[in-house]
Design a protein around this motif. Sequence first.
Motif, PDB file in Angstrom:
ATOM      1  N   LYS A  41      25.634 -60.807  30.704  1.00 34.94           N
ATOM      2  CA  LYS A  41      25.429 -62.094  31.387  1.00 34.94           C
ATOM      3  C   LYS A  41      23.965 -62.505  31.312  1.00 34.94           C
ATOM      4  N   SER A  45      22.483 -65.676  29.232  1.00 36.51           N
ATOM      5  CA  SER A  45      21.654 -66.654  29.940  1.00 36.51           C
ATOM      6  C   SER A  45      20.334 -66.880  29.216  1.00 36.51           C
ATOM      7  N   HIS A 248      30.905 -66.422  32.177  1.00 36.61           N
ATOM      8  CA  HIS A 248      29.454 -66.645  32.217  1.00 36.61           C
ATOM      9  C   HIS A 248      29.064 -68.106  31.968  1.00 36.61           C
ATOM     10  N   THR A 251      26.889 -70.097  34.529  1.00 36.95           N
ATOM     11  CA  THR A 251      25.544 -69.538  34.636  1.00 36.95           C
ATOM     12  C   THR A 251      24.717 -69.864  33.397  1.00 36.95           C
TER      13      THR A 251
END
Length: 271
Positions: A41, A45, A248, A251
Motif C-alpha cells: 500500500k 501510494s 488501495h 489511498t
Amino acid sequence: MIDFIQQYGPITQALMATLFTWGVTAAGAAMVFFTKKVNPKFMDSMLGFAAGVMIAASFWSLLAPGIEMAEQMGQIPWLTAVIGFMGGGIFMRLTDLFLPHLHLGLKTEESEGIKTSWQRSTLLVLAITMHNVPEGLAVGVAFGAVAANLPSATIGGAIALAIGIGLQNFPEGAAVSLPLRREGMGRTKSFLMGQASGIVEPIAGVAGAAFVLYMQDFLPYALCFAAGAMIFVVVEELIPESQRTESHIDTVTMATMIGFTVMMSLDVALG
C-alpha cells in the motif's frame, strides 16, 4: 540556492539538476539495504504520488511555458502544443513498442518490445530507464529555456521541476531494487541495478539543454514534447501500476492528488 545555480551556464545547470535527480533515484534504490519488502500500500501510494508530480510538472513547467513561448515567438500556439505534445507521446509509444522491457509484477515471458534473451533484471531496469529519459529531457529543456531569456522561463521554475522530478524518482528507484532483492539478487547488485535506471537522466538533461541552446526556434516544441512524453509514462505505466490493488485505490488516488499539489505549489512558489 537560486543564486548559486545562476553562476553556471545552462548545460552545467542541467547537469547538476539531473545529477540530483539521479541521486534521489539511488537513494530510493538504497532502501534495499534496510528492507527486503515494503508495504504494498505504501509503495503504491509512492507511485501514485510520483504520477501526480509528473502530471503537474507536465503542465506548469513544460506545456504552459511552451505555449506562451510559441506565442511570443510568433508561432501558432495551439498548433505548436499539439505537434510537440503528440510528438512526445508518439516517441514514447515507439520506444515502448521496440525496446525490450518488463513491467513490475509481470512474468518474464510477458515482456514487451522486441523479443530478446536478456535477463529479467535487465528488462526491469530498462522499463524504468525508459521513463527517466523524458524526465531528464524535461529538466534539461527547462534550464535551456531560461538561457533563451523568454519571460515565461524562470530559473525558479526549472529548479522546481528538478525538485519535483527528484521527489518522484525515490519510489522509482525502490520499485526496481526491492523486487530484484525479493527474487534472490544480492543487496549490492539490486542497489546497483536500481540506481542504474536513473543514470540516463544526466545524459538526457545535458542533451536537452544543448539542443534548445543551439536550436532555439524549436524550444516551444521541445517543452511540449517533454510534456507529452511524461504524460504517456504516467498514463501507460505509473497510474495502472499504482492502482493494481482495488483496496488501495482511494489511498493511491489521494497520494496522486498530493503529488500534484506539491509540484503545483513548488512551481508557482519558485516560478
